[in-house]
Scaffold this active site. Sequence first.
Site, mmCIF file in Angstrom:
data_model
loop_
_atom_site.group_PDB
_atom_site.id
_atom_site.type_symbol
_atom_site.label_atom_id
_atom_site.label_comp_id
_atom_site.label_asym_id
_atom_site.label_seq_id
_atom_site.Cartn_x
_atom_site.Cartn_y
_atom_site.Cartn_z
ATOM 1 N N ALA A 66 0.869 -1.180 0.000
ATOM 2 C CA ALA A 66 0.000 0.000 0.000
ATOM 3 C C ALA A 66 0.906 1.230 0.000
ATOM 4 O O ALA A 66 0.881 2.051 0.907
ATOM 5 C CB ALA A 66 -0.927 -0.004 1.203
ATOM 6 N N CYS A 96 -4.631 1.525 -9.698
ATOM 7 C CA CYS A 96 -3.993 1.388 -8.387
ATOM 8 C C CYS A 96 -5.063 1.262 -7.312
ATOM 9 O O CYS A 96 -5.921 2.134 -7.188
ATOM 10 C CB CYS A 96 -3.102 2.585 -8.065
ATOM 11 S SG CYS A 96 -2.406 2.445 -6.399
ATOM 12 N N GLY A 114 7.190 -8.140 -11.950
ATOM 13 C CA GLY A 114 7.066 -7.165 -10.871
ATOM 14 C C GLY A 114 7.739 -7.628 -9.593
ATOM 15 O O GLY A 114 8.928 -7.383 -9.368
ATOM 16 N N ASN A 117 -2.174 4.389 -15.841
ATOM 17 C CA ASN A 117 -2.551 3.639 -14.636
ATOM 18 C C ASN A 117 -3.966 4.047 -14.255
ATOM 19 O O ASN A 117 -4.197 5.161 -13.791
ATOM 20 C CB ASN A 117 -1.551 3.971 -13.521
ATOM 21 C CG ASN A 117 -1.839 3.216 -12.245
ATOM 22 O OD1 ASN A 117 -2.830 2.480 -12.154
ATOM 23 N ND2 ASN A 117 -0.983 3.384 -11.262
#
Lengths: 271, 305
Positions: B72, B132, B267, B129
């Site tokens: 986060a 998120c 990732g 993006n």
Amino acid sequence: MQFKAMIISNHEVSPGYFRMRMSAPPELADARPGQFIMVRVRDAIDPLLRRPFGIFDVGTVASEFSGCGPQTYVEMLYKVVGKGTETLSTYHHGDHVDLLAPLGTGFDLGDPDEEKILVGGGIGIAPLYYLAKKLVERSRVRFFLGGRTRDDILCVTEFERLGVETYVATDDGTLGDRGFVTDVMERHIRGAAGKRTIYACGPMPMLQAVAGIAERTGVPCQVSLEAYMACGMGACLGCVVKGKEHSDESPDYRCVCKDGPVFAFDQLKWV
Amino acid sequence: MQKPDLSVEIAGITLRNPVMTASGTFGYGEEFSEYVNLEAIGAIITKGLSLKPKAGNPTPRIVETTGGMLNAIGLQNVGIDAFVEKKVPFLRTVATPVIVNFFGNTLEEYAELAERLDLIPEVAAVEINISCPNVKHGGIVFGTDPKAAYSVVKAVREATIKPVIVKLSPNVTDIVEMAWACADAEADALSLINTLTGMAIDLDKRRPILANVTGGLSGPAVKPIALRMVWQVARAVKIPVIGIGGIMTGIDALEFMLAGATAVQVGTANFLDPGAAGRIAAEMERYLADNGIADVKEMIGALEV
């Protein structure tokens, strides 16, 4: 550097605390006190991430019997707290782990003429031994060591062998003075004259107390922080702490892995 | 046998191999340069960028879970000005395409940032993006509603002539519907999946471990979900799909290509193995050579169902 290290030894120094020595490339002998290593515990997905550990010691030994050249080693001192350290504690001589090292900044060794005050809480002594080793070459060093109980007081003899004067305090009084080691340290600072620098590593409440003492007494102080980390090289931004300018409106986050783990206490926001 | 051909093309950009680094896991490239040959990577995708610097969330921000991790971070980044000044000069020295992932709070911010990025020659393509899960504004609002996704992609499309990739969220009921909306708005490619919203709890403290309470789950634990979504989307759209989700090995990457991905992003693996992207490309090459496959493009969508 990334390298495969062979475990040379791994033994329990106190219940739940282990000291592990691993082989390392010669360049690691130049690591600075306060830098850390990231250990890939297993070549598998559980545990998944690397684990960060302070460098407890590095050095080079020449084997008398094997005929091999000098071998550089790196040591870490760790407490078994979860899956990663539990697995590490089962490893023996000859097992291998993958390491990234040395990472992060290190301690500033400061002025040789001043007294060095080291303060460690529990496993927080891990990066202080290598620091002490470097500091005693040029300065007088006192080491204040605290823990909950006597089992949390580690490696006192090793520090004493360096010629470091050590003071111990435990919360329950089972070893040394009863109470907080930071109180013992503050009494020493207030009772003596001369220039000095404080170096501290340990749990956050202890570091907060040390920062408070540094603030009140005007003694410069460096702290080494611990944090959850994923990458160890400033990419994931998982390990940040608040810098001194931090506010909700104007955030000032520092990466423990890359900007630290060592910070001057007045570079951080403590409340 | 000759070396297999690993090159692929995404929206007019030729990649030397199909392995890219996923946004947010590789910093701005420089962080990893000591450990990795950046020129062994297909493309570098940089940390999600906004107009102004962004602070991110309080700590703890990450926690490991079984076979994965929750993060986060909250899109902490340096902002476009510092990116141009401090990060682009390094990226200019690397002979690998650079794709910039970016986000805004409003349609106008997305468009403005796309215009700014359009002017930077070092940027080969942009990745929007809209997915998120860790911030209230800045993506996920646009990433869960097909109409909003259409309008943000359209706004970016009109603001830049660079190839536009859209990174999709798995936190939706129907990812194919989202993919259609982006393709209709003339996206050049889709990348999926971003992280899945998850949670970790400390039993003794009876509290969530992350300060943000929830976080985005990534790592090997999400791979089966990602494979399924890539397969669904790749069948439904004509534009290239980039597969993301728990890729740790060359075999994982090739499975995504069979499911229909033209390229992949790595990732979480970068965290535990800084050289992961290059290693995965080498492992793909070895598999192809061992199995007499001359061109990796033969793998794309070759799944037999």
